[in-house]
Design a protein around this motif. Structure first.
Motif, short mmCIF file in Angstrom:
data_model
loop_
_atom_site.label_atom_id
_atom_site.label_comp_id
_atom_site.label_asym_id
_atom_site.label_seq_id
_atom_site.Cartn_x
_atom_site.Cartn_y
_atom_site.Cartn_z
N ARG A 1 0.97 -1.32 0.12
CA ARG A 1 0.39 0.07 0.05
C ARG A 1 0.70 0.86 0.25
O ARG A 1 0.98 2.29 -0.83
CB ARG A 1 -1.24 0.17 1.43
CG ARG A 1 -1.66 -0.92 0.55
CD ARG A 1 -2.91 -0.92 2.02
NE ARG A 1 -4.01 -1.91 2.03
CZ ARG A 1 -4.99 -2.28 3.41
NH1 ARG A 1 -4.48 -2.53 4.64
NH2 ARG A 1 -5.68 -3.02 2.31
N GLU A 2 2.29 1.56 0.92
CA GLU A 2 2.78 2.41 0.89
C GLU A 2 3.91 2.80 -0.11
O GLU A 2 3.42 3.26 -0.51
CB GLU A 2 2.81 2.21 2.29
CG GLU A 2 3.14 2.35 4.17
CD GLU A 2 4.10 2.15 4.36
OE1 GLU A 2 5.18 1.97 4.59
OE2 GLU A 2 3.30 2.50 5.10
N LEU A 3 4.15 1.92 -1.19
CA LEU A 3 4.49 1.91 -2.14
C LEU A 3 3.69 1.52 -3.38
O LEU A 3 4.44 3.24 -4.30
CB LEU A 3 4.87 0.02 -2.78
CG LEU A 3 5.81 0.06 -4.22
CD1 LEU A 3 7.17 0.54 -4.41
CD2 LEU A 3 5.94 -1.35 -4.42
N GLU A 4 2.42 1.70 -3.77
CA GLU A 4 1.41 2.25 -4.44
C GLU A 4 0.88 3.83 -4.28
O GLU A 4 0.88 4.56 -5.00
CB GLU A 4 0.27 1.22 -4.54
CG GLU A 4 0.62 -0.29 -5.13
CD GLU A 4 -0.85 -0.86 -5.78
OE1 GLU A 4 -1.82 -0.33 -5.03
OE2 GLU A 4 -0.23 -1.95 -6.21
N GLN A 5 1.36 3.70 -2.80
CA GLN A 5 0.74 5.46 -2.87
C GLN A 5 2.50 6.48 -2.92
O GLN A 5 1.92 7.47 -2.16
CB GLN A 5 0.08 5.84 -1.41
CG GLN A 5 -0.95 5.22 -0.82
CD GLN A 5 -1.95 4.06 0.32
OE1 GLN A 5 -1.02 4.56 1.26
NE2 GLN A 5 -2.93 3.80 0.18
#
Length: 74
Positions: free
Chosen positions: A35-39
């Protein structure tokens, strides 16, 4: 500014019809990391980013900032 790595991961994940939990499990990373990577979180562990990218046959590598100029040695 959009992070090309984040966009690439999200696009490939969706293209392969993987959920974020599926991608996390296959890459051996946590759901929160995906999630953090995609955000586009600005600080992520490089080894984990590469673990995700390896699923798509890629890895991070140095690239020149100004692609219109030839590389010079420092």
């Amino acid at each position: 500014m959009k992070n090309p790595v984040a966009a690439f991961v999200k696009q490939r994940r969706k293209l392969l019809h993987l959920s974020q939990p599926d991608l996390a499990a296959k890459a051996g990373v946590g759901l929160r990391f995906v999630r953090e990577l995609e955000q586009n979180k600005p600080t992520l562990r490089l080894d984990k980013v590469n673990a995700v990218l390896r699923l798509f046959g890629h890895e991070l590598a140095p690239a020149p900032l100004d692609r219109t100029q030839p590389e010079t040695s420092v």
